[in-house]
Each structure stands twice: as structure tokens, then as C-alpha cells.
Write a protein that holds these residues in place. Sequence first.
Motif, PDB file in Angstrom:
ATOM      1  N   HIS A 279       5.532 -18.431  37.459  1.00 18.28           N
ATOM      2  CA  HIS A 279       4.070 -18.410  37.548  1.00 18.28           C
ATOM      3  C   HIS A 279       3.585 -16.967  37.538  1.00 18.28           C
ATOM      4  O   HIS A 279       4.337 -16.029  37.825  1.00 18.28           O
ATOM      5  CB  HIS A 279       3.562 -19.153  38.798  1.00 18.28           C
ATOM      6  N   GLY A 280       2.308 -16.788  37.154  1.00 16.81           N
ATOM      7  CA  GLY A 280       1.729 -15.454  37.041  1.00 16.81           C
ATOM      8  C   GLY A 280       0.224 -15.501  37.197  1.00 16.81           C
ATOM      9  O   GLY A 280      -0.350 -16.521  37.595  1.00 16.81           O
ATOM     10  N   GLU A 281      -0.437 -14.395  36.834  1.00 14.81           N
ATOM     11  CA  GLU A 281      -1.880 -14.288  37.052  1.00 14.81           C
ATOM     12  C   GLU A 281      -2.675 -15.265  36.199  1.00 14.81           C
ATOM     13  O   GLU A 281      -3.813 -15.597  36.526  1.00 14.81           O
ATOM     14  CB  GLU A 281      -2.324 -12.850  36.759  1.00 14.81           C
ATOM     15  N   ASN A 282      -2.103 -15.734  35.096  1.00  9.66           N
ATOM     16  CA  ASN A 282      -2.799 -16.677  34.221  1.00  9.66           C
ATOM     17  C   ASN A 282      -2.467 -18.136  34.527  1.00  9.66           C
ATOM     18  O   ASN A 282      -2.946 -19.037  33.837  1.00  9.66           O
ATOM     19  CB  ASN A 282      -2.479 -16.388  32.758  1.00  9.66           C
ATOM     20  N   THR A 283      -1.637 -18.395  35.548  1.00 10.60           N
ATOM     21  CA  THR A 283      -1.299 -19.771  35.908  1.00 10.60           C
ATOM     22  C   THR A 283      -2.519 -20.434  36.544  1.00 10.60           C
ATOM     23  O   THR A 283      -3.043 -19.949  37.555  1.00 10.60           O
ATOM     24  CB  THR A 283      -0.113 -19.802  36.887  1.00 10.60           C
TER      25      THR A 283
END
Length: 522
Positions: A279-283
Motif C-alpha cells: 500500500h502507498g499514498e495512492n491506495t
Amino acid sequence: MSLLYLHAVPAEPAKPAPAPSPPPAEVPAHKPPDAPPAEKPPVKPFEFADVEQKAKELARKPYSRDESGMPEFLTNLDYDQYRDIRYKPEKALWRDENLPFQIQAFHRGFMFKDRVIINIVDHGSSTRLAYSPELFDFGKNQFPNPLPADLGFAGLRFHHPLRKDDIFDEMAVFLGASYFRAVGLGQQYGLSARGLAIDTGLPKAEEFPIFKEFWIEKPAKDASSLTIYALMDSQRVSGAYRFVVRPGLDLTMDVTSHLYFRQEIERVGIAPLTSMFFHGENTDRFIDDFRPEVHDSDGLLIGRSSGEWVWRPLNNPRQLRISVFRDEKPVGFGLMQRDRNFDHYQDLESSYNRRPSAWIEVLGEWGPGAVYLIEIPSDAEKYDNIVSFWVPDQPTGEGKEYTYSYRLHFELDEFTAPGGGKVAATRVGAAIPDNTHRKFVVEFSSPTLKLLSEKAVVEAEVSASAGKITNTVVQKNGENDRWRLTFDLEPEKDKDPVELRAMLKSGKDALTETWVYQWNRQ
């Protein structure tokens, strides 16, 4: 060559005798000397052509895999038990020869069942490295029977002084199928490269080629590179590989692969890279994790023959996603880890902010084809769920052979498209007050963008394959000197996925690379 002649000596006059003497044995007029030992023809020095010949011969034979000779108690080892088997550092090859590189081997066991042959090439002469249990520390493992004397190895790793001249740091490892990883100074192992990908992402079993034999050239004392040869084999293709490894602040490998096909293959992946994105900032869904981001790579970068540079943020999709980027003459591609801010990961153990990016620089002519990006749904960070590779248009099949060359960069410093601003962040969320719409926030950065006044005329070019783009805003973010693009997507019912594209321009001039994104309703 001269010959010695033995001339007959004249006989004295005959004397009477009571009885005739037996006739003397016949003496040859001359006798050839003992022949000198035949001169041995000079030994042909080992070279890449020898590996190519082996691969070509393999392709003419039915595929066979060497998993023989491994006791069941080694096969039944779990992950932790296998990790407890370590090559003894004091046994490292070339340790006492004051050379700039050292080699250690991996023991067979756990999931690493294939026997891997390791050879050392010294002044053109190849010698097989012999297996011995004495080379390994088995930790807490207790085995019921002695280990076979010819068990062989599972893979190998290489060491070189990166921080200090007298400290040998691990810089590269080849272990399992055709997988290999490498790091430069200050980097921590992350994504992997592979020799070849076969039928990856298709609705059938993937085929995993194996590096079954290696040859390593013994380096000179002042060598700055190490040359490794590898013989690859698989059910439908064999291959000869050469790696020229140059360690340092960033590590590079010049790779040449010569492939020989036994059968036709539906999807051949050249220069494959395998990574992880949890997961990341755009999830845009909830992940129950104290860490804001967890990933080895956060985007795919592509250099196109048209001069356009494309950035595709990675994601952990709910369903399998395959994206295809066609080109006639690729410049390069890579899975990059752009975000180097520790605060965005908060992981002291995994150090995701120090995972290397991997960039494939195309050397020579590859011809038309496409970069593939495959994103696989994943529920844990232990799974590599991201794969990228080049698929050529060239047909495969019995008797076909092709050569591909490229330079593989493992780097911490961000690879930036020449003269262009890069995508620095991608965020996705609900467009309030209508939660059926999605809001996208994309930030771009570059030295040029940083210098532009907030009053500069900077425009966005945004498009969607379906739905409607609204509320487009471009503004300078005074907190970090980036330029921020925001827009809403009004999706059409039952039209998934939606392909989005955006870039910043000043008049007709492109200021940034092209941001591309695939959005799905679920």
C-alpha cells in the motif's frame, strides 16, 4: 626433425671352423630414434561462445532438470531452518588473495532444490568448484544422516568493499530459478531481476527458467568489475548470459542474453523485474497498518522512442491488472522507488526508503514490442506482486534464436527524465460532496518548476478513456515548491477500467513527464 642412421660395420674375413655357426641376427641398416612426445595443442581459453554453444546444444535436447541427490530432510526445511545454514566467511573464495571480490555459495535445501554448478575461470581455464559440508555452518540444524559428498550448490553471492577497503559487503546474489538481486552503497535489498519471464500473467501456469551453471572470471587485483557467465534452461527455451558487474555508489550490470527456443512461447518477458507494492499514498482503501506506506517500488518509468517519458504509479489492485505500453524502439524502463522520505514509511527494520530502483537501459536494437506491467492483488508484504518486462513482437518457436543486451542500474538517486519534471506524489480519494466521483491530486517537481513564479502560466493536459474530467486546477505548492494538479473524475456506469493521462505544459512546451493511471471502481 633429423634421423640418426646406424651404419653396418664391415665384417672380418671368414675363418674355417669345425662347425658352421648359426647365422647372425639380421641387423637393420638404420633404426629410428624414440619419437619425442607429441606437442599438445594449445588449450582454447574459456569465453562466452562456450556458454552459447552449451545453450544451443541444450535447445536441441529434451529438457531435463537436476533435482537429484538432495535428501528429504533438506527438502523439508522451513524458511528459518534454511536461513540458519550459512557459508563460512573464512571459506570465501579468494579471501586470502587480496582480490577486490569474494564469492560465497548457498546450500541446497528448502525450496531451492536444483543443483547449480559453479565454475571458476582463471587465465582462460575453467575449474569446477567442489562442494563440501565443511564450507557451511549449519546453525541449530541437526540432520539424521551425513550429507552427500556431491550434493552441489543452490546459488551464489558476491562481496566487494563498498564502505571500507577491508570490509567486504554483499553486493549481489543469484538464488532460485533465474532470480538475482543487487545493491549499491547505502542500499538494502528490495526488488529482484530475472533472466527471463515466460507466460507471466496468463491464465495458465508460469514457466520458471533456471540458471543451472555459472562461470566466474577470476579478477585481477586492481579490477573494478566482475564478469559472470550463466547457462539458463527451461522447458521451451535455453539461454547463455553474460553479466559484467560494476559495484559502487550505484551498481550496474551489463547483461547480454542469447536465447535458443525449443518451442513456441506465447509471452516471453525480456529483462523482467519483480517487486512488491502492498500500500502507498495512492491506495484508496483502508489497510490496517501502522505504517503509512509499504512497498519496494512505487512506480513504473518508461522512456519512449518518441521522446515522451511516462510515469505509472503502482497499486495493489483488487483484481489482476495488466497494462501494455507499445513502442517501436524502446529507450528503457524500470521499477522505481522515488519516495525516499523515512517519515512516509516509519519502518526501522525493513528500511523501504533505502530500497533500490532498477532501470533497464536498452543497448542495441530490440525492435518493436511492448512494456508490460502486471499488478497482482496481495494481502501481505511478503508477496512480490508487481512484474514488468519487455515483450518483443518477434516470433518464437523451434530453432529461433535472439540476442538482447541491456544495462541494469540499481540506484538510490532518482533517475529523472532528461529535462523534464517528474511525478513526485499521487493521491486518490472521494470528491466531496459526491462520493461517486473520485479526486486525483498529482504533484510534479523539477529544478525548473521550483524556479517558476506562482503566477507563471502553467496548464494541465488531462484526459480519460471514459467518464468526464471536471474541476481541473493547477497551482504551485508553496510548502514544497512543487506544482500541484487536482481534478475530479465523473466515471461512467459500468465502464471500468478508466485510463487517465496528465502532464503540465507551458504553451506548447512540456514541463513534465506524462502521468498515467488506471482507475477501477472496485
